[in-house]
Design a protein around this motif. Structure first.
Motif, PDB file in Angstrom:
ATOM      1  N   ASP A 171       0.843  -1.201   0.000  1.00  0.00           N
ATOM      2  CA  ASP A 171       0.000   0.000   0.000  1.00  0.00           C
ATOM      3  C   ASP A 171       0.876   1.248   0.000  1.00  0.00           C
ATOM      4  O   ASP A 171       0.916   2.022   0.953  1.00  0.00           O
ATOM      5  CB  ASP A 171      -0.929  -0.015   1.217  1.00  0.00           C
ATOM      6  N   LEU A 172       1.586   1.433  -1.102  1.00  0.00           N
ATOM      7  CA  LEU A 172       2.386   2.634  -1.338  1.00  0.00           C
ATOM      8  C   LEU A 172       1.707   3.406  -2.463  1.00  0.00           C
ATOM      9  O   LEU A 172       1.292   2.813  -3.465  1.00  0.00           O
ATOM     10  CB  LEU A 172       3.819   2.264  -1.711  1.00  0.00           C
ATOM     11  N   PRO A 173       1.562   4.715  -2.319  1.00  0.00           N
ATOM     12  CA  PRO A 173       0.628   5.456  -3.183  1.00  0.00           C
ATOM     13  C   PRO A 173       0.896   5.355  -4.676  1.00  0.00           C
ATOM     14  O   PRO A 173      -0.039   5.259  -5.466  1.00  0.00           O
ATOM     15  CB  PRO A 173       0.742   6.902  -2.685  1.00  0.00           C
ATOM     16  N   THR A 180      -4.383  -0.094  -9.161  1.00  0.00           N
ATOM     17  CA  THR A 180      -5.839  -0.023  -9.067  1.00  0.00           C
ATOM     18  C   THR A 180      -6.449   0.502 -10.360  1.00  0.00           C
ATOM     19  O   THR A 180      -7.530   0.062 -10.766  1.00  0.00           O
ATOM     20  CB  THR A 180      -6.282   0.848  -7.884  1.00  0.00           C
ATOM     21  N   LYS A 181      -5.768   1.403 -11.039  1.00  0.00           N
ATOM     22  CA  LYS A 181      -6.295   1.950 -12.295  1.00  0.00           C
ATOM     23  C   LYS A 181      -6.466   0.858 -13.346  1.00  0.00           C
ATOM     24  O   LYS A 181      -7.449   0.828 -14.082  1.00  0.00           O
ATOM     25  CB  LYS A 181      -5.367   3.038 -12.822  1.00  0.00           C
ATOM     26  N   GLY A 185      -3.512  -6.531  -9.910  1.00  0.00           N
ATOM     27  CA  GLY A 185      -3.204  -7.541  -8.908  1.00  0.00           C
ATOM     28  C   GLY A 185      -3.927  -7.283  -7.618  1.00  0.00           C
ATOM     29  O   GLY A 185      -5.053  -6.782  -7.625  1.00  0.00           O
ATOM     30  N   VAL A 186      -3.277  -7.591  -6.498  1.00  0.00           N
ATOM     31  CA  VAL A 186      -3.928  -7.441  -5.199  1.00  0.00           C
ATOM     32  C   VAL A 186      -2.982  -6.736  -4.225  1.00  0.00           C
ATOM     33  O   VAL A 186      -1.758  -6.856  -4.301  1.00  0.00           O
ATOM     34  CB  VAL A 186      -4.363  -8.805  -4.618  1.00  0.00           C
ATOM     35  N   MET A 211      -4.543 -12.949 -14.533  1.00  0.00           N
ATOM     36  CA  MET A 211      -3.573 -12.923 -15.626  1.00  0.00           C
ATOM     37  C   MET A 211      -4.184 -12.311 -16.883  1.00  0.00           C
ATOM     38  O   MET A 211      -3.499 -11.618 -17.637  1.00  0.00           O
ATOM     39  CB  MET A 211      -3.053 -14.341 -15.906  1.00  0.00           C
ATOM     40  N   ARG A 212      -5.489 -12.535 -17.103  1.00  0.00           N
ATOM     41  CA  ARG A 212      -6.138 -11.887 -18.249  1.00  0.00           C
ATOM     42  C   ARG A 212      -6.089 -10.367 -18.116  1.00  0.00           C
ATOM     43  O   ARG A 212      -5.828  -9.647 -19.060  1.00  0.00           O
ATOM     44  CB  ARG A 212      -7.587 -12.363 -18.367  1.00  0.00           C
ATOM     45  N   LEU A 213      -6.341  -9.875 -16.881  1.00  0.00           N
ATOM     46  CA  LEU A 213      -6.274  -8.431 -16.643  1.00  0.00           C
ATOM     47  C   LEU A 213      -4.864  -7.908 -16.835  1.00  0.00           C
ATOM     48  O   LEU A 213      -4.645  -6.848 -17.427  1.00  0.00           O
ATOM     49  CB  LEU A 213      -6.765  -8.110 -15.229  1.00  0.00           C
TER      50      LEU A 213
END
Length: 217
Positions: A171-173, A180-181, A185-186, A211-213
């Protein structure tokens, strides 16, 4: 202390940096308005090296391979990922592709996961992305221990993405902004073995969709 940087900024035609977080810091410090040009991976430079990370490690076909790309740096959550491995299925392995990780051998052995932690032979920078394509996911083990790390966007984030792998990211900006854009991943807390266990398990359960994403990014 920063007199040289201040002088350079004052007389520069333009100031360029790699992300918005660093641009904001430069603006606060020097009163300039930097342009952002991301230091992303350039696939035009990729060269096939004739081998892959999975082949070089001779892992069983059903192994789930996480790859950490880049040299070891102080503060990386190496002990935490070793602790997490103990609670993950035995088929989960971690490979550290970079220099300096052998210094952590004692930590790895103390957690009794040395059979599941690997140090592949180095490859040329232009071969990294083709080499890691046969891994299952990339993982970044940084956390916000300094302003530099807070605003990090390392090659070890971009290269797994370029290889079409889902990424487990802290969680680094700046990493969060990109991940997220594009749904890459997670999010994990690298300082929490339980977070690593939970999110690695999530990726294993949803690997095909992730993997598709990643390949569409």
């Amino acid at each position: 202390d920063l007199w040289l940087e201040a002088a350079c900024v004052k007389h520069a035609v333009a100031v360029v940096t790699v992300n918005e977080g660093i641009a904001d810091l430069l603006q606060q410090r020097f009163g300039c308005a930097p342009s952002v040009i991301r230091n992303v991976h350039d696939a035009r430079l990729d060269r096939e090296g004739g081998r892959t990370i999975r082949d070089s490690l001779a892992l069983p076909h059903d192994s789930f391979l996480l790859v950490v790309v880049g040299n070891a740096k102080p503060g990386m959550a190496i002990e935490e990922v070793c602790e997490a491995l103990k609670s993950l299925p035995a088929r989960v392995h971690v490979a550290f592709l970079g220099a300096g990780y052998h210094e952590h051998l004692q930590t790895i052995r103390s957690h009794k996961v040395e059979q599941r932690v690997h140090f592949p032979e180095p490859v040329a920078p232009t071969e990294v992305v083709p080499f890691i394509r046969t891994a299952d996911a990339g993982i970044v083990l940084y956390h916000a221990q300094s302003l530099n790390r807070l605003n990090a966007l390392p090659n070890g984030f971009f290269q797994p993405i370029a290889a079409g792998l889902p990424i487990l990211y802290p969680d680094l900006p700046e990493m969060r902004r990109i991940a997220t854009k594009y749904g890459l991943g997670v999010l994990i807390d690298p300082r929490s073995p339980s977070s690593i266990v939970k999110e690695v398990s999530s990726v294993m359960d949803n690997l095909e969709g992730l993997m598709r994403l990643a390949l569409r990014a």
